[in-house]
Design an enzyme around this catalytic site. Structure first.
Site, mmCIF file in Angstrom:
data_model
loop_
_atom_site.group_PDB
_atom_site.id
_atom_site.type_symbol
_atom_site.label_atom_id
_atom_site.label_comp_id
_atom_site.label_asym_id
_atom_site.label_seq_id
_atom_site.Cartn_x
_atom_site.Cartn_y
_atom_site.Cartn_z
ATOM 1 N N CYS A 73 -3.729 -22.380 4.763
ATOM 2 C CA CYS A 73 -4.178 -21.201 4.456
ATOM 3 C C CYS A 73 -5.305 -21.234 3.327
ATOM 4 O O CYS A 73 -6.351 -21.557 3.583
ATOM 5 C CB CYS A 73 -2.833 -20.223 3.929
ATOM 6 S SG CYS A 73 -3.325 -18.645 4.440
ATOM 7 N N GLN A 108 -8.964 -22.858 3.498
ATOM 8 C CA GLN A 108 -10.281 -22.220 3.162
ATOM 9 C C GLN A 108 -11.082 -23.247 1.993
ATOM 10 O O GLN A 108 -12.220 -23.212 2.007
ATOM 11 C CB GLN A 108 -9.856 -21.040 2.420
ATOM 12 C CG GLN A 108 -9.419 -19.807 3.329
ATOM 13 C CD GLN A 108 -8.539 -18.635 2.680
ATOM 14 O OE1 GLN A 108 -8.525 -18.576 1.537
ATOM 15 N NE2 GLN A 108 -8.261 -17.660 3.566
ATOM 16 N N ASN A 133 -0.455 -14.863 6.651
ATOM 17 C CA ASN A 133 -0.637 -13.939 5.626
ATOM 18 C C ASN A 133 -1.857 -14.354 4.861
ATOM 19 O O ASN A 133 -2.091 -15.342 4.367
ATOM 20 C CB ASN A 133 0.687 -14.239 4.602
ATOM 21 C CG ASN A 133 0.192 -13.820 3.259
ATOM 22 O OD1 ASN A 133 -0.666 -12.947 3.135
ATOM 23 N ND2 ASN A 133 0.756 -14.476 2.348
ATOM 24 N N GLY A 159 -5.745 -12.671 3.959
ATOM 25 C CA GLY A 159 -6.942 -11.636 3.685
ATOM 26 C C GLY A 159 -8.313 -11.879 3.884
ATOM 27 O O GLY A 159 -9.246 -11.028 3.953
ATOM 28 N N PHE A 160 -8.682 -13.380 3.447
ATOM 29 C CA PHE A 160 -9.827 -13.864 3.904
ATOM 30 C C PHE A 160 -9.770 -14.825 5.023
ATOM 31 O O PHE A 160 -8.813 -15.277 5.364
ATOM 32 C CB PHE A 160 -10.224 -14.788 2.630
ATOM 33 C CG PHE A 160 -10.262 -14.201 1.216
ATOM 34 C CD1 PHE A 160 -11.801 -13.423 0.962
ATOM 35 C CD2 PHE A 160 -9.279 -13.559 0.510
ATOM 36 C CE1 PHE A 160 -11.801 -12.886 -0.145
ATOM 37 C CE2 PHE A 160 -9.256 -12.787 -0.561
ATOM 38 C CZ PHE A 160 -10.684 -12.332 -1.043
ATOM 39 N N HIS A 187 0.455 -20.543 9.125
ATOM 40 C CA HIS A 187 1.747 -20.954 8.334
ATOM 41 C C HIS A 187 2.647 -21.669 9.373
ATOM 42 O O HIS A 187 3.589 -21.058 9.601
ATOM 43 C CB HIS A 187 2.491 -20.038 7.452
ATOM 44 C CG HIS A 187 1.492 -19.472 6.240
ATOM 45 N ND1 HIS A 187 1.618 -20.033 5.280
ATOM 46 C CD2 HIS A 187 0.643 -18.376 6.230
ATOM 47 C CE1 HIS A 187 0.679 -19.411 4.513
ATOM 48 N NE2 HIS A 187 0.161 -18.286 5.054
ATOM 49 N N GLU A 201 4.846 -23.621 8.509
ATOM 50 C CA GLU A 201 6.213 -23.824 7.750
ATOM 51 C C GLU A 201 6.662 -22.449 8.009
ATOM 52 O O GLU A 201 8.234 -22.584 7.514
ATOM 53 C CB GLU A 201 6.002 -24.167 6.288
ATOM 54 C CG GLU A 201 5.551 -22.609 5.467
ATOM 55 C CD GLU A 201 4.153 -22.516 5.654
ATOM 56 O OE1 GLU A 201 3.473 -22.873 6.275
ATOM 57 O OE2 GLU A 201 4.081 -21.625 4.755
#
Ligand SMILES: NC(=O)CC[C@H](N)C(=O)O
Length: 373
Positions: free
Chosen positions: A258, A262, A300, A302-303, A344, A346
Protein backbone atom coordinates in the site's frame (compact mmCIF):
# COMPACT_ATOMS: atom_id res chain seq x y z
CA UNK A 1 -32.97 1.05 25.91
CA UNK A 2 -29.72 2.79 26.78
CA UNK A 3 -29.46 6.54 26.14
CA UNK A 4 -33.14 7.29 25.48
CA UNK A 5 -32.52 10.91 24.60
CA UNK A 6 -29.36 11.20 22.62
CA UNK A 7 -28.07 14.51 21.31
CA UNK A 8 -28.69 15.55 17.76
CA UNK A 9 -25.53 15.39 15.67
CA UNK A 10 -24.51 16.03 12.08
CA UNK A 11 -21.88 15.56 9.47
CA UNK A 12 -21.06 18.80 7.69
CA UNK A 13 -19.17 18.32 4.42
CA UNK A 14 -16.65 20.85 3.11
CA UNK A 15 -19.06 21.82 0.31
CA UNK A 16 -21.67 22.80 2.91
CA UNK A 17 -23.90 19.71 2.63
CA UNK A 18 -25.28 18.42 5.95
CA UNK A 19 -26.57 14.99 6.96
CA UNK A 20 -28.14 14.69 10.40
CA UNK A 21 -28.02 11.88 12.92
CA UNK A 22 -27.56 11.35 16.64
CA UNK A 23 -24.53 11.18 18.88
CA UNK A 24 -23.56 7.68 19.96
CA UNK A 25 -24.00 7.39 23.75
CA UNK A 26 -23.62 10.73 25.55
CA UNK A 27 -20.67 11.97 23.63
CA UNK A 28 -20.37 15.61 22.62
CA UNK A 29 -17.99 17.68 20.54
CA UNK A 30 -16.61 17.79 17.02
CA UNK A 31 -14.12 15.77 14.98
CA UNK A 32 -12.54 16.84 11.69
CA UNK A 33 -10.98 14.80 8.89
CA UNK A 34 -11.34 13.53 5.37
CA UNK A 35 -14.58 11.60 4.97
CA UNK A 36 -14.31 8.11 3.48
CA UNK A 37 -16.42 4.97 3.45
CA UNK A 38 -15.67 1.29 3.92
CA UNK A 39 -17.99 -1.31 2.42
CA UNK A 40 -16.86 -4.25 4.60
CA UNK A 41 -19.74 -6.17 6.18
CA UNK A 42 -17.49 -7.23 9.07
CA UNK A 43 -14.14 -6.26 10.55
CA UNK A 44 -14.94 -2.87 12.07
CA UNK A 45 -12.46 -3.31 14.93
CA UNK A 46 -9.60 -4.01 12.52
CA UNK A 47 -10.68 -1.09 10.33
CA UNK A 48 -10.95 1.41 13.20
CA UNK A 49 -7.48 0.46 14.49
CA UNK A 50 -5.76 0.42 11.07
CA UNK A 51 -3.18 3.27 11.20
CA UNK A 52 -3.73 3.96 7.48
CA UNK A 53 -7.05 5.58 8.46
CA UNK A 54 -5.39 8.19 10.67
CA UNK A 55 -7.02 11.59 10.04
CA UNK A 56 -10.11 10.15 8.34
CA UNK A 57 -13.79 10.16 9.30
CA UNK A 58 -15.13 6.68 8.60
CA UNK A 59 -18.59 5.99 7.18
CA UNK A 60 -19.47 2.32 7.52
CA UNK A 61 -21.93 1.02 4.95
CA UNK A 62 -22.95 -2.07 6.94
CA UNK A 63 -26.27 -1.28 8.61
CA UNK A 64 -25.16 -2.48 12.07
CA UNK A 65 -21.95 -1.54 13.84
CA UNK A 66 -20.93 -2.79 17.29
CA UNK A 67 -23.15 -5.88 17.33
CA UNK A 68 -20.30 -8.33 18.00
CA UNK A 69 -18.29 -6.06 20.34
CA UNK A 70 -14.51 -6.01 20.31
CA UNK A 71 -11.88 -8.65 21.12
CA UNK A 72 -8.42 -7.87 22.46
CA UNK A 73 -6.36 -9.75 19.89
CA UNK A 74 -8.25 -8.40 16.89
CA UNK A 75 -6.82 -4.93 16.76
CA UNK A 76 -4.42 -3.79 14.04
CA UNK A 77 -2.59 -1.28 16.26
CA UNK A 78 -2.61 -0.16 19.89
CA UNK A 79 -5.40 2.38 19.54
CA UNK A 80 -8.32 3.53 17.42
CA UNK A 81 -6.90 5.50 14.52
CA UNK A 82 -9.98 6.83 12.69
CA UNK A 83 -10.80 10.46 13.50
CA UNK A 84 -14.50 9.70 13.97
CA UNK A 85 -17.26 7.26 13.05
CA UNK A 86 -20.49 7.75 11.08
CA UNK A 87 -22.87 4.79 11.00
CA UNK A 88 -26.49 3.79 10.58
CA UNK A 89 -27.37 1.62 13.59
CA UNK A 90 -25.01 1.50 16.56
CA UNK A 91 -25.40 -1.61 18.72
CA UNK A 92 -24.93 -0.89 22.42
CA UNK A 93 -25.41 -4.53 23.39
CA UNK A 94 -22.74 -6.73 21.85
CA UNK A 95 -23.46 -10.40 21.36
CA UNK A 96 -20.52 -12.74 20.83
CA UNK A 97 -18.86 -15.54 22.71
CA UNK A 98 -15.33 -14.47 23.59
CA UNK A 99 -15.79 -10.72 23.21
CA UNK A 100 -13.57 -8.58 25.46
CA UNK A 101 -15.73 -5.46 25.57
CA UNK A 102 -18.41 -3.40 23.83
CA UNK A 103 -17.58 -1.13 20.92
CA UNK A 104 -19.11 1.73 22.92
CA UNK A 105 -16.52 1.33 25.71
CA UNK A 106 -13.74 0.80 23.21
CA UNK A 107 -14.51 4.07 21.40
CA UNK A 108 -14.91 5.89 24.73
CA UNK A 109 -11.55 4.70 26.00
CA UNK A 110 -10.02 6.00 22.80
CA UNK A 111 -11.94 9.25 23.03
CA UNK A 112 -13.49 8.83 19.59
CA UNK A 113 -16.63 10.70 18.60
CA UNK A 114 -19.22 8.58 16.81
CA UNK A 115 -22.57 9.48 15.31
CA UNK A 116 -25.32 7.09 14.27
CA UNK A 117 -28.80 7.17 12.72
CA UNK A 118 -27.32 8.84 9.66
CA UNK A 119 -28.72 7.96 6.23
CA UNK A 120 -25.40 6.38 5.30
CA UNK A 121 -26.69 5.15 1.92
CA UNK A 122 -27.48 8.71 0.87
CA UNK A 123 -24.20 9.98 2.35
CA UNK A 124 -22.10 7.37 0.53
CA UNK A 125 -23.90 8.05 -2.77
CA UNK A 126 -23.19 11.74 -2.26
CA UNK A 127 -19.48 11.20 -1.59
CA UNK A 128 -19.24 8.83 -4.56
CA UNK A 129 -20.70 11.49 -6.83
CA UNK A 130 -18.80 14.44 -5.42
CA UNK A 131 -15.45 12.86 -4.54
CA UNK A 132 -13.32 12.71 -1.41
CA UNK A 133 -13.51 15.83 0.78
CA UNK A 134 -12.98 17.05 4.31
CA UNK A 135 -15.84 17.06 6.80
CA UNK A 136 -16.68 17.53 10.46
CA UNK A 137 -18.95 15.44 12.64
CA UNK A 138 -20.39 17.37 15.52
CA UNK A 139 -23.03 17.68 18.20
CA UNK A 140 -22.74 21.47 17.92
CA UNK A 141 -25.51 21.64 15.35
CA UNK A 142 -26.20 25.30 16.14
CA UNK A 143 -22.63 26.41 15.36
CA UNK A 144 -22.52 25.72 11.66
CA UNK A 145 -20.76 28.94 10.65
CA UNK A 146 -18.03 28.45 13.22
CA UNK A 147 -17.55 24.83 12.20
CA UNK A 148 -17.37 25.83 8.54
CA UNK A 149 -14.53 28.21 9.36
CA UNK A 150 -12.62 25.49 11.20
CA UNK A 151 -13.33 23.06 8.38
CA UNK A 152 -11.74 25.46 5.91
CA UNK A 153 -8.59 25.36 8.01
CA UNK A 154 -8.45 21.55 8.07
CA UNK A 155 -5.52 20.52 5.85
CA UNK A 156 -6.20 18.77 2.58
CA UNK A 157 -5.12 15.13 2.32
CA UNK A 158 -3.10 15.93 -0.82
CA UNK A 159 0.43 16.78 0.28
CA UNK A 160 -0.20 15.68 3.85
CA UNK A 161 2.51 13.62 5.54
CA UNK A 162 0.91 11.53 8.30
CA UNK A 163 3.19 8.50 8.72
CA UNK A 164 5.19 10.35 11.39
CA UNK A 165 2.02 10.61 13.52
CA UNK A 166 1.50 6.85 13.76
CA UNK A 167 4.96 5.34 13.35
CA UNK A 168 6.83 3.86 16.31
CA UNK A 169 9.22 6.30 18.02
CA UNK A 170 11.76 3.58 18.84
CA UNK A 171 12.70 0.48 16.91
CA UNK A 172 11.29 -2.78 18.34
CA UNK A 173 11.40 -6.49 17.64
CA UNK A 174 8.62 -8.91 16.72
CA UNK A 175 8.67 -12.71 16.55
CA UNK A 176 11.14 -15.38 17.54
CA UNK A 177 14.75 -14.24 17.51
CA UNK A 178 15.84 -17.74 16.45
CA UNK A 179 13.66 -17.63 13.33
CA UNK A 180 15.26 -18.43 9.97
CA UNK A 181 14.81 -15.03 8.28
CA UNK A 182 15.48 -11.53 9.53
CA UNK A 183 13.32 -8.73 8.16
CA UNK A 184 13.88 -4.99 8.55
CA UNK A 185 10.46 -3.34 8.35
CA UNK A 186 9.88 0.38 7.93
CA UNK A 187 6.89 1.38 10.05
CA UNK A 188 4.86 3.99 8.17
CA UNK A 189 1.78 2.86 10.14
CA UNK A 190 2.23 -0.91 10.06
CA UNK A 191 -0.74 -3.21 10.67
CA UNK A 192 -0.20 -6.00 13.18
CA UNK A 193 -1.46 -8.62 10.78
CA UNK A 194 1.51 -7.94 8.50
CA UNK A 195 3.85 -8.71 11.40
CA UNK A 196 1.80 -11.80 12.29
CA UNK A 197 2.00 -13.03 8.68
CA UNK A 198 5.77 -12.55 8.54
CA UNK A 199 6.36 -14.16 11.96
CA UNK A 200 4.21 -17.12 10.89
CA UNK A 201 6.61 -17.61 7.98
CA UNK A 202 9.62 -18.02 10.22
CA UNK A 203 10.68 -14.36 10.27
CA UNK A 204 12.17 -12.30 13.07
CA UNK A 205 11.33 -8.67 12.43
CA UNK A 206 12.94 -5.44 13.53
CA UNK A 207 10.46 -2.59 13.08
CA UNK A 208 12.03 0.82 12.42
CA UNK A 209 10.61 4.36 12.76
CA UNK A 210 9.36 5.99 9.54
CA UNK A 211 12.53 8.10 9.11
CA UNK A 212 15.09 5.31 9.62
CA UNK A 213 18.06 5.34 7.27
CA UNK A 214 19.39 2.46 5.20
CA UNK A 215 22.47 2.36 7.42
CA UNK A 216 20.37 1.89 10.55
CA UNK A 217 18.34 -0.88 8.96
CA UNK A 218 21.36 -2.57 7.41
CA UNK A 219 23.00 -2.80 10.84
CA UNK A 220 20.35 -5.42 11.76
CA UNK A 221 21.82 -7.57 8.99
CA UNK A 222 18.41 -8.41 7.51
CA UNK A 223 17.65 -10.97 4.80
CA UNK A 224 14.86 -8.80 3.46
CA UNK A 225 13.35 -5.32 3.69
CA UNK A 226 9.70 -4.39 4.03
CA UNK A 227 7.92 -1.03 3.51
CA UNK A 228 4.57 -0.85 5.31
CA UNK A 229 1.13 0.61 4.74
CA UNK A 230 0.31 3.95 6.34
CA UNK A 231 -1.79 7.12 6.24
CA UNK A 232 -1.51 10.28 4.16
CA UNK A 233 0.03 11.26 0.85
CA UNK A 234 3.15 9.21 -0.06
CA UNK A 235 4.83 12.08 -1.94
CA UNK A 236 6.14 14.10 1.05
CA UNK A 237 7.82 10.99 2.53
CA UNK A 238 11.23 11.83 1.11
CA UNK A 239 13.23 9.81 3.64
CA UNK A 240 11.29 6.62 2.81
CA UNK A 241 11.64 7.27 -0.95
CA UNK A 242 15.42 7.68 -0.58
CA UNK A 243 15.55 4.51 1.50
CA UNK A 244 13.63 2.53 -1.16
CA UNK A 245 16.06 3.82 -3.82
CA UNK A 246 19.04 2.56 -1.83
CA UNK A 247 17.54 -0.87 -1.18
CA UNK A 248 16.60 -1.27 -4.86
CA UNK A 249 20.01 -0.06 -6.06
CA UNK A 250 21.69 -2.69 -3.89
CA UNK A 251 19.30 -5.34 -5.23
CA UNK A 252 18.23 -6.52 -1.76
CA UNK A 253 14.89 -8.36 -1.37
CA UNK A 254 12.18 -5.72 -0.96
CA UNK A 255 8.41 -6.01 -0.51
CA UNK A 256 5.98 -3.10 -0.11
CA UNK A 257 2.30 -2.95 0.79
CA UNK A 258 0.00 0.00 0.00
CA UNK A 259 1.85 3.16 1.12
CA UNK A 260 5.04 1.08 0.82
CA UNK A 261 4.06 0.18 -2.76
CA UNK A 262 3.49 3.85 -3.57
CA UNK A 263 6.92 4.71 -2.11
CA UNK A 264 8.59 2.07 -4.31
CA UNK A 265 6.87 3.51 -7.40
CA UNK A 266 7.92 7.06 -6.49
CA UNK A 267 11.51 5.94 -5.93
CA UNK A 268 11.68 4.90 -9.60
CA UNK A 269 10.07 8.07 -10.93
CA UNK A 270 6.44 6.89 -11.22
CA UNK A 271 4.10 9.48 -9.74
CA UNK A 272 1.09 8.95 -7.48
CA UNK A 273 -2.25 10.74 -7.61
CA UNK A 274 -5.27 11.26 -5.36
CA UNK A 275 -8.21 9.12 -6.49
CA UNK A 276 -11.66 10.68 -6.86
CA UNK A 277 -12.86 8.07 -4.39
CA UNK A 278 -10.52 5.56 -2.84
CA UNK A 279 -10.96 1.79 -2.59
CA UNK A 280 -11.99 0.71 0.89
CA UNK A 281 -13.60 -2.62 1.57
CA UNK A 282 -13.00 -6.34 1.74
CA UNK A 283 -14.33 -7.61 -1.59
CA UNK A 284 -12.33 -5.75 -4.22
CA UNK A 285 -11.63 -7.93 -7.29
CA UNK A 286 -8.08 -7.99 -8.59
CA UNK A 287 -6.55 -9.86 -11.53
CA UNK A 288 -3.08 -11.35 -11.21
CA UNK A 289 -1.58 -10.98 -14.70
CA UNK A 290 1.16 -13.52 -14.00
CA UNK A 291 -1.25 -16.38 -13.25
CA UNK A 292 -4.42 -15.13 -14.94
CA UNK A 293 -6.29 -15.76 -11.70
CA UNK A 294 -8.68 -13.44 -9.90
CA UNK A 295 -8.43 -12.57 -6.22
CA UNK A 296 -10.90 -11.01 -3.81
CA UNK A 297 -8.92 -8.51 -1.77
CA UNK A 298 -8.97 -6.19 1.19
CA UNK A 299 -8.29 -2.58 0.21
CA UNK A 300 -7.81 0.78 1.85
CA UNK A 301 -6.25 3.52 -0.20
CA UNK A 302 -7.06 7.00 -1.46
CA UNK A 303 -3.97 7.38 -3.65
CA UNK A 304 -2.74 5.17 -6.49
CA UNK A 305 0.21 5.03 -8.86
CA UNK A 306 0.04 6.40 -12.41
CA UNK A 307 -0.69 3.58 -14.89
CA UNK A 308 0.75 5.24 -18.02
CA UNK A 309 4.01 6.09 -16.27
CA UNK A 310 4.25 2.56 -14.86
CA UNK A 311 3.65 1.02 -18.28
CA UNK A 312 6.34 3.11 -19.90
CA UNK A 313 8.88 2.58 -17.10
CA UNK A 314 11.30 -0.15 -18.20
CA UNK A 315 12.06 -0.99 -14.56
CA UNK A 316 8.50 -2.07 -13.79
CA UNK A 317 6.07 -4.73 -14.89
CA UNK A 318 2.44 -4.46 -13.83
CA UNK A 319 1.52 -7.70 -12.06
CA UNK A 320 -1.97 -6.90 -10.75
CA UNK A 321 -4.89 -4.67 -11.79
CA UNK A 322 -8.21 -3.76 -10.19
CA UNK A 323 -11.07 -5.36 -12.10
CA UNK A 324 -13.51 -2.54 -11.36
CA UNK A 325 -11.53 0.44 -12.60
CA UNK A 326 -8.22 -0.97 -13.93
CA UNK A 327 -6.05 0.89 -11.39
CA UNK A 328 -2.58 -0.59 -10.93
CA UNK A 329 -2.69 -3.00 -7.99
CA UNK A 330 0.74 -4.61 -8.12
CA UNK A 331 4.17 -4.18 -9.71
CA UNK A 332 7.49 -5.98 -9.82
CA UNK A 333 10.89 -4.66 -10.68
CA UNK A 334 12.20 -6.05 -13.94
CA UNK A 335 15.87 -5.90 -12.89
CA UNK A 336 15.94 -6.02 -9.09
CA UNK A 337 14.54 -8.20 -6.30
CA UNK A 338 11.56 -5.97 -5.51
CA UNK A 339 7.77 -6.17 -5.74
CA UNK A 340 4.78 -4.50 -4.17
CA UNK A 341 0.99 -4.40 -4.03
CA UNK A 342 -1.50 -1.61 -3.54
CA UNK A 343 -3.93 -3.83 -1.62
CA UNK A 344 -3.72 -5.80 1.63
CA UNK A 345 -2.64 -9.45 1.41
CA UNK A 346 -2.61 -9.56 5.24
CA UNK A 347 -6.39 -8.93 5.17
CA UNK A 348 -7.24 -7.97 8.79
CA UNK A 349 -10.09 -7.72 7.89
CA UNK A 350 -10.84 -9.48 4.66
CA UNK A 351 -10.27 -12.60 2.59
CA UNK A 352 -6.97 -14.46 2.53
CA UNK A 353 -6.75 -14.98 -1.24
CA UNK A 354 -3.50 -13.02 -1.48
CA UNK A 355 -1.41 -14.38 1.41
CA UNK A 356 0.72 -16.11 -1.26
CA UNK A 357 2.47 -12.74 -1.62
CA UNK A 358 4.13 -13.24 1.77
CA UNK A 359 5.30 -16.67 0.54
CA UNK A 360 6.62 -14.95 -2.56
CA UNK A 361 8.66 -12.58 -0.40
CA UNK A 362 10.21 -15.54 1.45
CA UNK A 363 10.94 -17.22 -1.90
CA UNK A 364 12.67 -14.03 -3.09
CA UNK A 365 14.77 -14.00 0.08
CA UNK A 366 15.71 -17.67 -0.36
CA UNK A 367 16.67 -17.00 -3.96
CA UNK A 368 18.90 -14.12 -2.91
CA UNK A 369 20.56 -16.29 -0.25
CA UNK A 370 21.32 -18.99 -2.84
CA UNK A 371 22.81 -16.45 -5.20
CA UNK A 372 25.09 -14.93 -2.55
CA UNK A 373 26.42 -18.25 -1.18
N1 LIG B 1 -3.35 1.53 3.42
C1 LIG B 1 -2.43 2.38 3.02
O1 LIG B 1 -1.23 2.18 3.19
C2 LIG B 1 -2.91 3.68 2.41
C3 LIG B 1 -1.86 4.42 1.65
C4 LIG B 1 -2.21 5.88 1.39
N2 LIG B 1 -2.33 6.59 2.62
C5 LIG B 1 -3.49 5.97 0.57
O2 LIG B 1 -4.51 6.39 1.09
O3 LIG B 1 -3.49 5.62 -0.58
Amino acid sequence: MKYQSRKQAMILLADGTIFYGKAVANKEGSAFGEVCFNTGMTGYQEIFTDPSYYGQLMVTTNAHIGNYGVKNDEEESDSVKIAGLICKNFSYVPSRVGKSDSLENFLNENNILAISDVDTRALVSYIRDHGAMNAVISTEVDKIDELKKQLNETPDMVGLELASKVSTKEAYFYGDENATYKIAALDLGIKKNILRNLAKRDCYIKVFPYNATFKEMEAFNPDGYFLSNGPGDPEPLECAITLAKEIIEKDLPLFGICLGHQIIALSEGVSTFKMYNGHRGINHPVINHLTGKGEITSQNHGFAINRKETESNANFEITHSHLNDNEVMGIRHTKKNCFSVQYHPEAGPGPNDATYLFDQFIENIKQQKLETV
